[in-house]
Enzyme design. Structure first.
Site, PDB file in Angstrom:
ATOM      1  N   HIS A  78       1.356  -1.143   0.155  1.00 19.61           N
ATOM      2  CA  HIS A  78       0.079   0.205  -0.315  1.00 19.61           C
ATOM      3  C   HIS A  78       1.327   1.499   0.082  1.00 19.61           C
ATOM      4  O   HIS A  78       0.728   2.123   1.192  1.00 19.61           O
ATOM      5  CB  HIS A  78      -1.095  -0.447   1.121  1.00 19.61           C
ATOM      6  CG  HIS A  78      -2.172  -1.428   0.801  1.00 19.61           C
ATOM      7  ND1 HIS A  78      -1.973  -2.338   1.670  1.00 19.61           N
ATOM      8  CD2 HIS A  78      -3.075  -0.677   0.275  1.00 19.61           C
ATOM      9  CE1 HIS A  78      -3.680  -2.182   1.179  1.00 19.61           C
ATOM     10  NE2 HIS A  78      -3.535  -2.277   0.327  1.00 19.61           N
ATOM     11  N   ASN A  79       1.659   1.475  -0.859  1.00 20.85           N
ATOM     12  CA  ASN A  79       2.160   2.469  -1.328  1.00 20.85           C
ATOM     13  C   ASN A  79       1.629   3.498  -2.489  1.00 20.85           C
ATOM     14  O   ASN A  79       1.085   2.553  -3.044  1.00 20.85           O
ATOM     15  CB  ASN A  79       3.822   2.890  -1.321  1.00 20.85           C
ATOM     16  CG  ASN A  79       3.698   1.216  -2.164  1.00 20.85           C
ATOM     17  OD1 ASN A  79       3.705   1.468  -3.164  1.00 20.85           O
ATOM     18  ND2 ASN A  79       5.095  -0.079  -1.998  1.00 20.85           N
ATOM     19  N   ALA A  80       2.656   4.657  -2.845  1.00 19.72           N
ATOM     20  CA  ALA A  80       2.107   5.080  -4.322  1.00 19.72           C
ATOM     21  C   ALA A  80       2.604   4.631  -5.574  1.00 19.72           C
ATOM     22  O   ALA A  80       1.529   5.152  -6.411  1.00 19.72           O
ATOM     23  CB  ALA A  80       3.433   6.235  -4.433  1.00 19.72           C
ATOM     24  N   VAL A  81       2.785   3.597  -5.221  1.00 21.69           N
ATOM     25  CA  VAL A  81       3.142   2.910  -6.752  1.00 21.69           C
ATOM     26  C   VAL A  81       1.884   1.827  -6.963  1.00 21.69           C
ATOM     27  O   VAL A  81       1.500   1.448  -7.980  1.00 21.69           O
ATOM     28  CB  VAL A  81       4.112   2.328  -6.605  1.00 21.69           C
ATOM     29  CG1 VAL A  81       4.668   0.741  -8.190  1.00 21.69           C
ATOM     30  CG2 VAL A  81       5.736   2.014  -7.076  1.00 21.69           C
ATOM     31  N   HIS A  82       1.573   1.544  -5.903  1.00 17.47           N
ATOM     32  CA  HIS A  82       0.015   0.647  -6.429  1.00 17.47           C
ATOM     33  C   HIS A  82      -1.312   1.774  -6.023  1.00 17.47           C
ATOM     34  O   HIS A  82      -1.714   1.815  -7.394  1.00 17.47           O
ATOM     35  CB  HIS A  82      -0.292   0.421  -5.232  1.00 17.47           C
ATOM     36  CG  HIS A  82      -1.838  -0.277  -4.541  1.00 17.47           C
ATOM     37  ND1 HIS A  82      -2.922  -1.273  -5.312  1.00 17.47           N
ATOM     38  CD2 HIS A  82      -3.445   0.397  -3.980  1.00 17.47           C
ATOM     39  CE1 HIS A  82      -3.969  -0.969  -5.374  1.00 17.47           C
ATOM     40  NE2 HIS A  82      -4.087  -0.633  -3.889  1.00 17.47           N
ATOM     41  N   ASP A 133      -9.132  -1.334  -8.457  1.00 17.52           N
ATOM     42  CA  ASP A 133      -8.562  -1.401  -7.139  1.00 17.52           C
ATOM     43  C   ASP A 133      -7.873  -2.215  -6.655  1.00 17.52           C
ATOM     44  O   ASP A 133      -6.747  -2.904  -6.118  1.00 17.52           O
ATOM     45  CB  ASP A 133      -9.326  -1.259  -5.823  1.00 17.52           C
ATOM     46  CG  ASP A 133      -8.827  -1.096  -4.561  1.00 17.52           C
ATOM     47  OD1 ASP A 133      -6.864  -1.201  -4.611  1.00 17.52           O
ATOM     48  OD2 ASP A 133      -8.849  -1.207  -3.544  1.00 17.52           O
ATOM     49  N   HIS A 159      -6.724   6.648  -2.772  1.00 11.26           N
ATOM     50  CA  HIS A 159      -8.319   6.459  -2.346  1.00 11.26           C
ATOM     51  C   HIS A 159      -7.042   5.533  -1.520  1.00 11.26           C
ATOM     52  O   HIS A 159      -8.333   4.914  -0.581  1.00 11.26           O
ATOM     53  CB  HIS A 159      -8.156   5.459  -3.851  1.00 11.26           C
ATOM     54  CG  HIS A 159      -7.273   3.524  -3.636  1.00 11.26           C
ATOM     55  ND1 HIS A 159      -5.997   4.000  -4.414  1.00 11.26           N
ATOM     56  CD2 HIS A 159      -7.545   3.276  -3.029  1.00 11.26           C
ATOM     57  CE1 HIS A 159      -5.764   3.085  -4.776  1.00 11.26           C
ATOM     58  NE2 HIS A 159      -6.712   2.061  -4.074  1.00 11.26           N
ATOM     59  N   ASP A 160      -5.842   5.302  -1.241  1.00  7.70           N
ATOM     60  CA  ASP A 160      -4.827   4.392  -0.326  1.00  7.70           C
ATOM     61  C   ASP A 160      -4.293   5.060   0.886  1.00  7.70           C
ATOM     62  O   ASP A 160      -3.353   5.261   1.520  1.00  7.70           O
ATOM     63  CB  ASP A 160      -4.815   3.333  -0.523  1.00  7.70           C
ATOM     64  CG  ASP A 160      -5.385   1.999  -0.869  1.00  7.70           C
ATOM     65  OD1 ASP A 160      -6.691   1.944   0.208  1.00  7.70           O
ATOM     66  OD2 ASP A 160      -4.782   1.596  -1.394  1.00  7.70           O
TER      67      ASP A 160
HETATM   68 ZN   LIG Z   1      -6.113  -0.051  -2.950  1.00  2.00          ZN
END
Ligand SMILES: [Zn+2]
Length: 451
Positions: free
Chosen positions: A179-183, A329, A219-220
């Site tokens: 759950h980082n900026a690449v995701h 997602d 979104h995350d």
């Molecule tokens: Zn997500």
């Protein structure tokens, strides 16, 4: 039925197990001194981001600089945890390499070249992230704003836009394996692919596209790398604040609103429009709570059965955008094996990391988080069977295009590959979680493709 927090589940139901584990990821923010005041459906609520959690998560990603104890009062600016760390390094004279100086023209050229194919489903976000020196979210989202004509249409100040995107990127925790900026960049790229699908592109307004891209990118936001049950059992203040319901998603949304306001990106719009934007972005982000997947899916299914979706209708359009963001997602298993496998490894690493913490602090290990009993293959096969296949099956009914067929094709092949891995592991005597052995159904005829 048992109840844990606000999430009900039937212990015999595998779907619920996945929903419980994957969906209810909760938020964890400890150091930031930002009190975000945002509008909620119930009125105005304050999210206090400077309070002390029962367990200080800084110790789990420990490096020396976070041993410094900080009082919220000492931080004058409104900073997130991520930006706090950066600024504290700066004030203590620790230099962080300036990313923009590292890139040479060749890398910039290659990154630009990749952006010409940003609408391809096989877009390699990992490569793009390397070519942009870890700035994939900023570069990709800025490019998409431009490509969709949003900068011109909404008269956006490009400096403010870039500053907003940099703040968004920095508020993702780069130490999270998944759950980082690449995701976030990957989800934004997938969302762009869906927005281009004929049914959507014909009916979407610039406003819809704007909200979709912002929601995908944020979104995350500020995801702590642990899930909602974890925050509930550690009595984290966010779990209390959001009454154990969509705790993470509410936090992502409120964090996004905080940054939108701080950046002043839409300060030139009317208050009414800004409030509408904030609430609609919230509807999109809250739809990504996987514990609500069954509700969204059955609503989607009924619309498709009745054939009554009318994309001229703004409410229907926004519902489809919620479904599109949900697909974006969890689209990892629908990518090529090479990309999909990397995502699988990263998400499992994050689960197992949580499991390690739970063991260390005797918190009871969450489902799918025990590295002693779980395997990537088992987790992926369950995830695909109970969450991804049902969602993408309906999406393909709604938008039966080459892209949908490609996604379903990868999904089938990837599942077969994981089954091959699973068989290999059980053959070599490795433990396979017996819970999942019955999941093997022969839905997909392909032979395992190991690579
Ligand atoms: Zn997500």
């Amino acid at each position: 039925m048992q109840r844990r927090g606000a999430i009900s589940y039937d212990s015999s139901d595998q779907t619920a197990l996945y929903i419980r584990m994957l969906g209810s990821c909760v938020i964890f923010k400890q150091l930031s001194a930002r009190d975000v005041r945002v509008r909620s459906r119930a009125g105005f609520e304050t999210e206090r981001r400077g309070s002390h959690p029962y367990i200080d998560f800084r110790i789990f990603h420990s490096n020396s600089e976070i041993e410094v104890s900080v009082s919220a009062r000492n931080v004058r600016r409104l900073l997130s945890f991520q930006r706090y760390l950066r600024s504290s390094r700066f004030f203590r004279g620790i230099t962080v390499p300036n990313s923009s100086n590292i890139l040479d023209d060749d890398y910039n050229g290659q990154a630009k070249c990749m952006l010409e194919k940003v609408g391809n489903w096989n877009f390699d976000i990992f490569l793009f992230d390397r070519l942009t020196n870890g700035n994939s979210l900023v570069s990709l989202t800025f490019h998409l704003f431009n490509l969709h004509g949003l900068i011109e249409h909404f008269q956006l100040d490009t400096m403010k836009l870039r500053r907003f995107l940099v703040m968004v990127q920095e508020d993702y925790h780069s130490q999270n394996p998944y759950h980082n900026a690449v995701h976030a960049a990957d989800v934004t790229q997938a969302m762009h692919c869906y927005l281009k699908e004929p049914k959507l592109s014909e009916s979407l307004t610039p406003w819809d596209v704007l909200l979709s891209l912002i929601a995908a990118a944020t979104h995350d936001l500020d995801h702590p790398g642990v899930n909602q049950p974890f925050l509930i059992k550690t009595n984290h203040y966010l779990a209390t604040l959001y009454k154990n319901t969509s705790v993470l998603e509410n936090h992502h949304w409120r964090s996004a609103v905080g940054l939108l306001r701080e950046s002043g990106l839409f300060a030139h719009m009317s208050l009414e429009n800004r409030q509408l934007m904030e609430s609609q972005i919230g509807d999109l982000i809250l739809a990504t709570d996987i514990s609500q997947q069954n509700e969204y899916l059955s609503m989607f299914r009924s619309h498709l059965d009745r054939g009554d979706l009318c994309l001229e209708n703004a409410n229907h359009r926004h519902f489809i955008l919620q479904m599109a963001l949900k697909c974006a997602d969890i689209c990892n298993p629908c990518r090529t094996w090479e990309l999909s496998k990397q995502w699988s490894e990263k998400v499992t690493e994050e689960f197992f990391h949580q499991g390690d913490i739970e063991k260390k602090y005797h918190l009871g290990v969450s489902p799918l988080c025990d590295r002693q009993t779980e395997t990537i293959a088992n987790i992926q096969i369950g995830f695909m069977t109970y969450l991804v296949e049902p969602l993408f099956g309906e999406w393909a009914r709604f938008s039966n295009t080459r892209l949908s067929q490609t996604m379903l094709g990868h999904l089938g092949l990837n599942k077969a590959s994981w089954k091959g891995v699973q068989r290999e592991q059980s053959g070599s005597g490795d433990d396979v979680d017996p819970t999942f052995e019955e999941m093997d159904s022969d839905i997909l005829p392909q032979e395992p493709r190991l690579s």
